[in-house]
Scaffold this active site. Sequence first.
Site, mmCIF file in Angstrom:
data_model
loop_
_atom_site.group_PDB
_atom_site.id
_atom_site.type_symbol
_atom_site.label_atom_id
_atom_site.label_comp_id
_atom_site.label_asym_id
_atom_site.label_seq_id
_atom_site.Cartn_x
_atom_site.Cartn_y
_atom_site.Cartn_z
ATOM 1 N N ARG A 142 -9.311 29.863 -16.189
ATOM 2 C CA ARG A 142 -9.586 28.517 -15.686
ATOM 3 C C ARG A 142 -10.575 28.531 -14.506
ATOM 4 N NH1 ARG A 142 -7.872 28.234 -19.888
ATOM 5 N NH2 ARG A 142 -6.008 27.164 -20.647
ATOM 6 N N SER A 184 -3.222 19.432 -16.720
ATOM 7 C CA SER A 184 -2.367 20.268 -15.868
ATOM 8 C C SER A 184 -2.736 20.118 -14.394
ATOM 9 C CB SER A 184 -2.498 21.737 -16.269
ATOM 10 O OG SER A 184 -2.071 21.932 -17.604
ATOM 11 N N GLU A 254 -5.266 23.298 -10.506
ATOM 12 C CA GLU A 254 -6.274 23.172 -11.567
ATOM 13 C C GLU A 254 -7.035 21.859 -11.375
ATOM 14 O OE1 GLU A 254 -6.373 23.390 -16.445
ATOM 15 O OE2 GLU A 254 -4.935 24.595 -15.325
#
Length: 258
Positions: A142, A184, A254
């Site tokens: 990520r 998320s 995130e």
Amino acid sequence: MIIDFKKYSSVRIGEAFEVEVLDTKREFEGFIIGGANNLLVSPSPKKLALLGKEFDFIEVIEQNSSFCTLKIGCACNAKKIYLFAKEHNLAGFEFLGKIPGLLGGLLKMNAGLKEENISKNLLSISTADKELLKEDCAFSYRCCGVKKVMFEAIFSLKYGFDEQKDEALKQARNNQPNGASFGSIFKNPKDDFAGRLIEVVGLKGFKKGDAMISKKHANFLINTKNASFDDALFLIELAKKRVFEEFGIHLEKEVIII
């Protein structure tokens, strides 16, 4: 142009701000908002911009019996890329069927689902002044190390769109909660899941104003009606604090707060 983030962002939180449109490759000191799918916009954000329609394209630049090389503009949305791959029987973009966002944002977050991610079939990325090879972009879970604005990317894809994988990935995405959200909130820590940790500390379904930690998946923050920036930030920081106090684990965001 003026963009109202209460209407534009996926979480439907924010005010109206001036956003610069980049219609040529050039340097920009500020933040590229893309599709605003993982953004929490503060009442006083930094300088904002988005890519113009000139960077919304998919071009075949090389093709043979073994592979197909595509150049894709970073203003191209995930659904368009997914449909192109499906129509042309190309493997590697099946996971984009239910992931929102524009290519630039997908690259910046190295977006993915299960074992798939956007950098897997990437060859290079173009910024205002150079072309960066994948190995120079410092991709990780990520995360992408490119700090400059990304305008175009080149991918090499094999043939064989995987219908079975496509369906399995769609089902995995269907298990996530509906409603206005970022996706998320936190990255999953090593060998664990952020949602599990947040649920264990008792925050699943917890509300602050109209912001709520989802009752379906505790790593999602839902705007139930008219949540404010402060409501959302309170829940994000509370979850981070509670998980650290209980488990000694620092959850890494995130969602990007600007």
